[in-house]
Motif scaffolding. Structure first.
Motif, PDB file in Angstrom:
ATOM      1  N   PRO A 196      62.275 -30.626  61.550  1.00  0.00           N
ATOM      2  CA  PRO A 196      60.916 -30.135  61.768  1.00  0.00           C
ATOM      3  C   PRO A 196      59.892 -30.957  61.004  1.00  0.00           C
ATOM      4  O   PRO A 196      60.262 -31.749  60.109  1.00  0.00           O
ATOM      5  N   SER A 237      59.715 -25.180  72.546  1.00  0.00           N
ATOM      6  CA  SER A 237      58.422 -25.777  72.859  1.00  0.00           C
ATOM      7  C   SER A 237      58.077 -25.517  74.319  1.00  0.00           C
ATOM      8  O   SER A 237      58.918 -25.716  75.203  1.00  0.00           O
ATOM      9  N   GLU A 270      60.023 -17.928  60.753  1.00  0.00           N
ATOM     10  CA  GLU A 270      59.423 -18.523  61.961  1.00  0.00           C
ATOM     11  C   GLU A 270      58.126 -19.216  61.585  1.00  0.00           C
ATOM     12  O   GLU A 270      57.316 -18.676  60.838  1.00  0.00           O
ATOM     13  N   TYR A 309      64.045 -25.376  67.649  1.00  0.00           N
ATOM     14  CA  TYR A 309      62.668 -25.319  68.147  1.00  0.00           C
ATOM     15  C   TYR A 309      62.644 -24.821  69.590  1.00  0.00           C
ATOM     16  O   TYR A 309      63.603 -24.993  70.345  1.00  0.00           O
ATOM     17  N   THR A 342      54.814 -24.535  69.983  1.00  0.00           N
ATOM     18  CA  THR A 342      56.145 -24.908  69.514  1.00  0.00           C
ATOM     19  C   THR A 342      56.510 -23.996  68.353  1.00  0.00           C
ATOM     20  O   THR A 342      55.787 -23.936  67.354  1.00  0.00           O
ATOM     21  N   SER A 343      57.620 -23.273  68.504  1.00  0.00           N
ATOM     22  CA  SER A 343      58.097 -22.362  67.468  1.00  0.00           C
ATOM     23  C   SER A 343      59.346 -22.946  66.825  1.00  0.00           C
ATOM     24  O   SER A 343      60.211 -23.495  67.505  1.00  0.00           O
ATOM     25  N   TRP A 344      59.430 -22.796  65.492  1.00  0.00           N
ATOM     26  CA  TRP A 344      60.570 -23.298  64.731  1.00  0.00           C
ATOM     27  C   TRP A 344      61.269 -22.142  64.026  1.00  0.00           C
ATOM     28  O   TRP A 344      60.611 -21.212  63.544  1.00  0.00           O
TER      29      TRP A 344
END
Length: 284
Positions: A142, A162, A262, A160, A184-186
């Motif tokens: 990331p 996206s 998150e 991720y 985009t979520s991690w």
């Protein structure tokens, strides 16, 4: 040499000349089209295809660049968007979408009506339709700030998700919708690996509900917002000119014990979105 009175007279004459100057062709034609869009004249309703650059040239006897500048003026106002090879269209959203920055993440709100997360539920409440598209899912290192929030080594990977998030006005297959934000979520790999967070459909309530199922219920959310110009790739994905600003919203969610589980980065055109926040205050 001009006297003070003479100088004042000359200045007033220049101001009068400027005041009487007619608007340029770009402004005049853009104002005409803007009026048609705002009153939804036939052929100028939300999502309708606008006349081509060649059509505008022929109708008004103007140069190619002048016609192109007319469309750019409408794009800057958020009234139109252009797709390469397809032409220019009236924006499906005249006005702004309001993002409830507080209530949208409550469990009941984000799963309302079987919604797959806060975004879909929010669109439903606004009378719009979520247009799902394939989510790019994978594992990668990331960005530095995300790794720092998770407490990861700089070489460690995270999961991720996206996606270009679309909204439409109806559920018909012919309505492809309109990209209103990029997100985009991690998630930490040790939490999300081989779970439903790596599947296309995360289920009712979205990723936050799946994290809760895994024992990582989110109790605290921190968001920061700043305005900036989009990258060329972002501008293309959002169908906006690269001189129109976007909001970059960074969403960080943590558990009761303070662990960040998150981090999401949202890129949202300023002409489409506004933010709403409501707090309850303690009594004096």
């Amino acid at each position: 040499m001009l006297s003070r009175t003479g100088t004042t007279t000359a200045t007033n004459e220049r101001r009068t000349a400027v005041a009487k100057k007619e608007p340029g062709k770009v402004e005049t034609i853009a104002a005409e089209l803007r009026g048609k869009i705002e009153r939804s004249a036939p052929g100028f309703g939300p999502g309708d295809k606008l006349p081509s650059v060649a059509d505008l040239q022929a109708a008004h006897g103007i140069a190619f660049q002048t016609a192109r500048d007319v469309f750019r003026a409408l794009e800057r106002d958020g009234l139109a968007f252009t797709q390469q090879g397809r032409g220019s269209f009236v924006s499906p959203f005249i006005g702004k979408l309001t993002r409830d920055g507080v209530g949208r993440y409550q469990p009941a709100a984000r799963a309302e009506g079987g919604a797959r997360g806060a975004f879909e539920a929010e669109l439903n409440r606004l009378g719009l339709v979520y247009k799902p598209v394939a989510t790019d899912i994978g594992r990668a290192r990331p960005p530095k700030d995300v790794a720092a929030a998770f407490g990861l080594h700089h070489s460690a990977k995270a999961v991720y998700r996206s996606r270009a998030m679309r909204a439409g006005r109806d559920a018909s297959p012919s309505d492809e919708g309109f990209v209103v934000q990029l997100a985009t979520s991690w998630f930490p790999l040790e939490i999300a690996a081989d779970t439903r967070l790596e599947k296309q459909d995360t289920g009712p309530g979205g990723s936050k509900s799946r994290l809760a199922d895994l024992g990582f219920t989110q109790r605290r959310i921190r968001e920061s917002i700043e305005a900036r110009f989009p990258t060329p790739e972002e501008a293309e994905a959002l169908s906006i000119p690269d001189d129109r600003q976007v909001y970059e919203l960074v969403h960080q969610a943590s558990t009761e014990d303070g662990r960040v589980v998150e981090v999401a980065v949202h890129v949202m055109p300023v002409t489409i979105w506004r933010f709403s926040y409501t707090w309850e205050l303690d009594a004096e």
